[in-house]
Motif scaffolding. Structure first.
Motif, mmCIF file in Angstrom:
data_model
loop_
_atom_site.group_PDB
_atom_site.id
_atom_site.type_symbol
_atom_site.label_atom_id
_atom_site.label_comp_id
_atom_site.label_asym_id
_atom_site.label_seq_id
_atom_site.Cartn_x
_atom_site.Cartn_y
_atom_site.Cartn_z
ATOM 1 N N SER A 28 31.696 54.323 48.191
ATOM 2 C CA SER A 28 30.934 55.770 48.623
ATOM 3 C C SER A 28 29.865 55.494 49.525
ATOM 4 N N ARG A 29 29.374 56.445 50.338
ATOM 5 C CA ARG A 29 28.077 56.448 51.126
ATOM 6 C C ARG A 29 26.975 56.068 50.346
ATOM 7 N N SER A 30 26.764 56.461 49.279
ATOM 8 C CA SER A 30 25.580 56.236 48.395
ATOM 9 C C SER A 30 25.583 54.786 47.559
ATOM 10 N N ASN A 31 26.792 54.009 47.829
ATOM 11 C CA ASN A 31 26.753 52.656 47.417
ATOM 12 C C ASN A 31 26.977 51.662 48.387
ATOM 13 N N LEU A 32 26.880 51.882 49.699
ATOM 14 C CA LEU A 32 27.206 51.041 50.664
ATOM 15 C C LEU A 32 25.929 50.048 50.538
ATOM 16 N N LYS A 33 26.351 48.671 51.236
ATOM 17 C CA LYS A 33 25.623 47.654 51.073
ATOM 18 C C LYS A 33 26.084 46.838 52.509
ATOM 19 N N ALA A 34 24.705 46.252 52.963
ATOM 20 C CA ALA A 34 24.872 45.717 54.319
ATOM 21 C C ALA A 34 26.370 44.655 54.311
ATOM 22 N N GLY A 35 26.787 44.841 55.164
ATOM 23 C CA GLY A 35 28.376 43.912 55.636
ATOM 24 C C GLY A 35 29.445 44.736 55.189
ATOM 25 N N ASP A 36 29.299 46.080 54.394
ATOM 26 C CA ASP A 36 30.528 46.933 54.394
ATOM 27 C C ASP A 36 31.072 47.581 55.684
ATOM 28 N N LEU A 37 32.249 47.616 55.788
ATOM 29 C CA LEU A 37 32.880 48.339 56.846
ATOM 30 C C LEU A 37 32.753 49.885 56.732
ATOM 31 N N VAL A 38 32.180 50.820 57.678
ATOM 32 C CA VAL A 38 32.201 51.966 57.575
ATOM 33 C C VAL A 38 33.134 52.715 58.575
ATOM 34 N N PHE A 39 33.719 53.580 58.098
ATOM 35 C CA PHE A 39 35.002 54.428 58.795
ATOM 36 C C PHE A 39 34.561 55.926 59.093
ATOM 37 N N PHE A 40 35.095 56.374 60.232
ATOM 38 C CA PHE A 40 34.859 57.623 60.684
ATOM 39 C C PHE A 40 36.039 58.185 61.286
ATOM 40 N N GLY A 41 36.202 59.566 61.368
ATOM 41 C CA GLY A 41 37.298 60.300 62.082
ATOM 42 C C GLY A 41 38.321 60.601 61.211
ATOM 43 N N THR A 42 39.089 61.964 61.380
ATOM 44 C CA THR A 42 40.326 62.087 60.884
ATOM 45 C C THR A 42 41.395 62.427 62.081
ATOM 46 N N PRO A 43 42.424 61.737 61.790
ATOM 47 C CA PRO A 43 42.486 60.444 61.257
ATOM 48 C C PRO A 43 41.566 59.330 61.578
ATOM 49 N N ILE A 44 41.485 58.201 60.897
ATOM 50 C CA ILE A 44 40.469 57.385 61.147
ATOM 51 C C ILE A 44 40.738 56.797 62.543
ATOM 52 N N SER A 45 39.293 56.725 63.267
ATOM 53 C CA SER A 45 39.702 56.379 64.637
ATOM 54 C C SER A 45 38.332 55.446 64.961
ATOM 55 N N HIS A 46 37.405 55.133 64.071
ATOM 56 C CA HIS A 46 36.437 54.407 64.268
ATOM 57 C C HIS A 46 35.795 53.739 63.054
ATOM 58 N N VAL A 47 35.278 52.231 63.314
ATOM 59 C CA VAL A 47 34.770 51.500 62.308
ATOM 60 C C VAL A 47 33.508 50.850 63.013
ATOM 61 N N GLY A 48 32.631 50.565 61.821
ATOM 62 C CA GLY A 48 31.311 49.796 62.289
ATOM 63 C C GLY A 48 31.056 49.055 61.004
ATOM 64 N N ILE A 49 30.004 48.302 61.108
ATOM 65 C CA ILE A 49 29.579 47.468 59.892
ATOM 66 C C ILE A 49 28.318 47.892 59.532
ATOM 67 N N TYR A 50 28.012 48.195 58.318
ATOM 68 C CA TYR A 50 26.980 48.875 57.794
ATOM 69 C C TYR A 50 25.674 47.896 57.757
ATOM 70 N N LEU A 51 24.603 47.926 58.153
ATOM 71 C CA LEU A 51 23.382 47.295 58.168
ATOM 72 C C LEU A 51 22.417 47.375 57.168
ATOM 73 N N GLY A 52 22.420 48.890 56.411
ATOM 74 C CA GLY A 52 21.368 49.208 55.475
ATOM 75 C C GLY A 52 20.599 50.179 56.302
ATOM 76 N N GLY A 53 19.880 50.871 55.455
ATOM 77 C CA GLY A 53 18.895 52.093 56.043
ATOM 78 C C GLY A 53 19.625 52.984 56.626
ATOM 79 N N ASN A 54 20.688 53.336 56.455
ATOM 80 C CA ASN A 54 21.519 54.494 57.263
ATOM 81 C C ASN A 54 21.906 53.848 58.873
#
Length: 84
Positions: A28-54
């Motif tokens: 979940s968004r509240s449990n993300l850690k640096a290095g987790d993949l983060v996904f966006f869009g419906t349907p999924i159409s974008h991905v990034g790598i979480y760095l921390g600090g939103n």
């Protein structure tokens, strides 16, 4: 970006963000850690790598420079994170 970054770490991922969403453990968004993949869009159409600090690192579109950015993608809503 994510496919190549994780390959450097010895983790094989498919090319598309939608296919990458099928890998790993949901975070979940509240449990993300640096290095987790983060996904966006419906349907999924974008991905990034979480760095921390939103913040995340992502390639906004083909041919664009890789950027550090806030976890807001405008119309593309956050769909979840994955920990590999």
């Amino acid at each position: 970006l994510t496919m190549r970054a994780f390959k450097t770490a010895g983790v094989s991922l498919p090319h598309s963000s939608a296919a990458q969403f099928r890998y790993g453990k949901f975070v979940s968004r509240s449990n993300l850690k640096a290095g987790d993949l983060v996904f966006f869009g419906t349907p999924i159409s974008h991905v990034g790598i979480y760095l921390g600090g939103n913040k995340m690192v992502h390639a906004p579109r083909t041919g664009s420079l890789v950027k550090v950015a806030p976890m807001e993608m405008g119309r593309k809503k956050f769909r979840g994170g994955k920990r590999l």
